[in-house]
Design a protein around this motif. Sequence first.
Motif, PDB file in Angstrom:
ATOM      1  N   VAL A   1      48.148  27.261   2.895  1.00  0.00           N
ATOM      2  CA  VAL A   1      47.475  27.499   1.791  1.00  0.00           C
ATOM      3  C   VAL A   1      46.464  27.919   1.359  1.00  0.00           C
ATOM      4  O   VAL A   1      45.655  28.642   1.872  1.00  0.00           O
ATOM      5  CB  VAL A   1      46.406  25.493   1.804  1.00  0.00           C
ATOM      6  N   ASP A   2      47.097  28.599  -0.566  1.00  0.00           N
ATOM      7  CA  ASP A   2      46.805  30.054  -0.647  1.00  0.00           C
ATOM      8  C   ASP A   2      45.594  29.204  -2.487  1.00  0.00           C
ATOM      9  O   ASP A   2      46.784  28.926  -2.346  1.00  0.00           O
ATOM     10  CB  ASP A   2      47.254  31.331  -0.631  1.00  0.00           C
ATOM     11  N   ALA A   3      44.749  29.113  -2.460  1.00  0.00           N
ATOM     12  CA  ALA A   3      44.354  28.219  -3.338  1.00  0.00           C
ATOM     13  C   ALA A   3      43.466  29.437  -3.988  1.00  0.00           C
ATOM     14  O   ALA A   3      43.044  29.287  -5.652  1.00  0.00           O
ATOM     15  CB  ALA A   3      43.294  27.508  -3.452  1.00  0.00           C
ATOM     16  N   GLY A   4      43.620  31.117  -4.644  1.00  0.00           N
ATOM     17  CA  GLY A   4      42.934  31.892  -3.921  1.00  0.00           C
ATOM     18  C   GLY A   4      41.536  31.821  -4.121  1.00  0.00           C
ATOM     19  O   GLY A   4      41.100  32.342  -5.054  1.00  0.00           O
ATOM     20  N   SER A   5      41.388  31.860  -3.080  1.00  0.00           N
ATOM     21  CA  SER A   5      39.825  31.491  -2.797  1.00  0.00           C
ATOM     22  C   SER A   5      39.661  33.062  -2.549  1.00  0.00           C
ATOM     23  O   SER A   5      40.438  33.531  -2.073  1.00  0.00           O
ATOM     24  CB  SER A   5      39.432  30.868  -1.657  1.00  0.00           C
ATOM     25  N   ALA A   6      38.531  33.517  -3.959  1.00  0.00           N
ATOM     26  CA  ALA A   6      38.618  34.975  -3.787  1.00  0.00           C
ATOM     27  C   ALA A   6      37.423  35.253  -2.521  1.00  0.00           C
ATOM     28  O   ALA A   6      36.732  36.500  -2.014  1.00  0.00           O
ATOM     29  CB  ALA A   6      36.982  34.952  -4.821  1.00  0.00           C
TER      30      ALA A   6
ATOM     31  N   HIS B   1      48.683  40.912  -3.642  1.00  0.00           N
ATOM     32  CA  HIS B   1      47.737  40.007  -3.441  1.00  0.00           C
ATOM     33  C   HIS B   1      46.390  39.926  -2.692  1.00  0.00           C
ATOM     34  O   HIS B   1      47.016  40.388  -1.369  1.00  0.00           O
ATOM     35  CB  HIS B   1      48.577  39.227  -2.505  1.00  0.00           C
ATOM     36  N   ARG B   2      45.515  39.599  -3.001  1.00  0.00           N
ATOM     37  CA  ARG B   2      44.026  39.591  -2.194  1.00  0.00           C
ATOM     38  C   ARG B   2      44.167  38.439  -2.460  1.00  0.00           C
ATOM     39  O   ARG B   2      43.198  38.138  -3.238  1.00  0.00           O
ATOM     40  CB  ARG B   2      43.244  40.718  -2.429  1.00  0.00           C
ATOM     41  N   SER B   3      43.290  37.812  -1.287  1.00  0.00           N
ATOM     42  CA  SER B   3      42.852  36.354  -1.424  1.00  0.00           C
ATOM     43  C   SER B   3      42.093  36.333   0.347  1.00  0.00           C
ATOM     44  O   SER B   3      42.613  36.581   1.070  1.00  0.00           O
ATOM     45  CB  SER B   3      43.703  34.785  -1.920  1.00  0.00           C
ATOM     46  N   THR B   4      41.517  34.969  -0.051  1.00  0.00           N
ATOM     47  CA  THR B   4      41.300  33.894   1.767  1.00  0.00           C
ATOM     48  C   THR B   4      42.092  32.900   1.586  1.00  0.00           C
ATOM     49  O   THR B   4      42.063  32.054   0.846  1.00  0.00           O
ATOM     50  CB  THR B   4      39.867  34.124   1.494  1.00  0.00           C
ATOM     51  N   ALA B   5      43.371  32.921   1.816  1.00  0.00           N
ATOM     52  CA  ALA B   5      43.761  31.673   2.666  1.00  0.00           C
ATOM     53  C   ALA B   5      43.114  31.009   4.034  1.00  0.00           C
ATOM     54  O   ALA B   5      42.170  31.376   4.295  1.00  0.00           O
ATOM     55  CB  ALA B   5      45.817  32.256   3.041  1.00  0.00           C
ATOM     56  N   VAL B   6      44.280  30.068   3.738  1.00  0.00           N
ATOM     57  CA  VAL B   6      43.909  28.451   5.041  1.00  0.00           C
ATOM     58  C   VAL B   6      44.624  28.257   5.959  1.00  0.00           C
ATOM     59  O   VAL B   6      46.393  28.617   4.959  1.00  0.00           O
ATOM     60  CB  VAL B   6      42.436  27.825   4.177  1.00  0.00           C
ATOM     61  N   SER B   7      44.607  27.779   6.678  1.00  0.00           N
ATOM     62  CA  SER B   7      44.841  27.587   7.756  1.00  0.00           C
ATOM     63  C   SER B   7      45.049  26.540   8.368  1.00  0.00           C
ATOM     64  O   SER B   7      43.521  25.709   8.726  1.00  0.00           O
ATOM     65  CB  SER B   7      46.426  28.358   8.977  1.00  0.00           C
TER      66      SER B   7
ATOM     67  N   ALA C   1      51.966  26.998  -0.447  1.00  0.00           N
ATOM     68  CA  ALA C   1      51.295  26.774   0.529  1.00  0.00           C
ATOM     69  C   ALA C   1      53.006  27.032   1.537  1.00  0.00           C
ATOM     70  O   ALA C   1      54.241  27.582   0.709  1.00  0.00           O
ATOM     71  CB  ALA C   1      51.511  24.803   0.305  1.00  0.00           C
ATOM     72  N   ALA C   2      52.423  27.110   2.599  1.00  0.00           N
ATOM     73  CA  ALA C   2      53.822  27.330   3.486  1.00  0.00           C
ATOM     74  C   ALA C   2      53.879  26.602   4.568  1.00  0.00           C
ATOM     75  O   ALA C   2      52.592  26.512   5.266  1.00  0.00           O
ATOM     76  CB  ALA C   2      53.881  28.551   4.189  1.00  0.00           C
ATOM     77  N   PHE C   3      55.171  25.805   4.847  1.00  0.00           N
ATOM     78  CA  PHE C   3      54.876  24.879   6.349  1.00  0.00           C
ATOM     79  C   PHE C   3      56.264  25.134   6.451  1.00  0.00           C
ATOM     80  O   PHE C   3      57.369  24.975   6.259  1.00  0.00           O
ATOM     81  CB  PHE C   3      54.473  23.299   5.749  1.00  0.00           C
TER      82      PHE C   3
ATOM     83  N   ALA D   1      50.174  32.373   1.597  1.00  0.00           N
ATOM     84  CA  ALA D   1      50.261  31.313   2.475  1.00  0.00           C
ATOM     85  C   ALA D   1      50.489  31.382   4.048  1.00  0.00           C
ATOM     86  O   ALA D   1      50.126  30.921   5.222  1.00  0.00           O
ATOM     87  CB  ALA D   1      50.138  30.078   2.077  1.00  0.00           C
ATOM     88  N   ARG D   2      51.776  32.441   3.979  1.00  0.00           N
ATOM     89  CA  ARG D   2      52.573  32.066   4.966  1.00  0.00           C
ATOM     90  C   ARG D   2      52.518  32.631   5.765  1.00  0.00           C
ATOM     91  O   ARG D   2      52.275  32.637   6.898  1.00  0.00           O
ATOM     92  CB  ARG D   2      54.117  31.708   4.707  1.00  0.00           C
TER      93      ARG D   2
END
Length: 207
Positions: free
Chosen positions: A16-21, A55-61, A87-89, A103-104
Amino acid sequence: MTPAHGAAGVHTVIGVDAGSANLREADHLIQHLVDGFGLPPGTVACTHLIRTDEHRSTAVSLALPDGGATEAAWTRVVDWAGPDTGAAFGERTHGSPRAARAARLAAEEHAGRRAGRAVSYPGVDALTGTVTVADLLGLSAVDEVVVVGAPSADGGGPDPATAVHTRGHVRPEWRDGRLTLALVPAAGGTLAPFEVPNPTPCCADHG
C-alpha cells in the motif's frame, strides 16, 4: 524465534502506498490498517522507503498468515483506498498507477524478505520496558539481534542475559531473510534499539 512465530504460512503480501512522507506517517498508517481492519494475529506489517525516478514515498506492506485473510484484507484496502492511494496484491493493482507501482515494490521486498522495517509483528506487544536479549528473541518474531559497531567474534551475538531498554519502540528489519534488530550500547552495559522512538521527518527520510 519460536515456531509459533514462523512465517511458513505467509503466502501473499499486500503493498500500500498512501503517500506517506516519512516513517512516522507510515507507522501511523500501519496502525490504522492493522487496528482498523482487525487484521489477524500473525500479520507482519512493514515500512519501505521507495525511491524511484518518478516517485518518492514511504510505502507499507502487509503479510498475513493465510490466503483467506489476505483476500479479506485486500477487499478492505480497495474499499478504503482514496484516488491517490496505490495498492498491489500479486498481479492485482488498485488506484494511482504510480503509487500502485510503489506498492508493488514494497510487497515484493517483503515477500522476498530482502527489505522492510517491521512495525507490527508477532510478539511486538511483549517488547516494552526492559527485556533481556533472550526474551526479545524468544517472545517475538525477531530472528536475530546485532550490536552496531560491535561485531561478535564468534557470530553468536550479545549475551542472552543482557538487558535491552526497548523504549516501547522495536523496529527490526528484513535482512537476508531474517528479521534483524539493530541495537546500540546503552548505559550500564545494557543495550537499546538503534532507532529511537518518534524519529523526526528528517531522520526518518534517511532511515
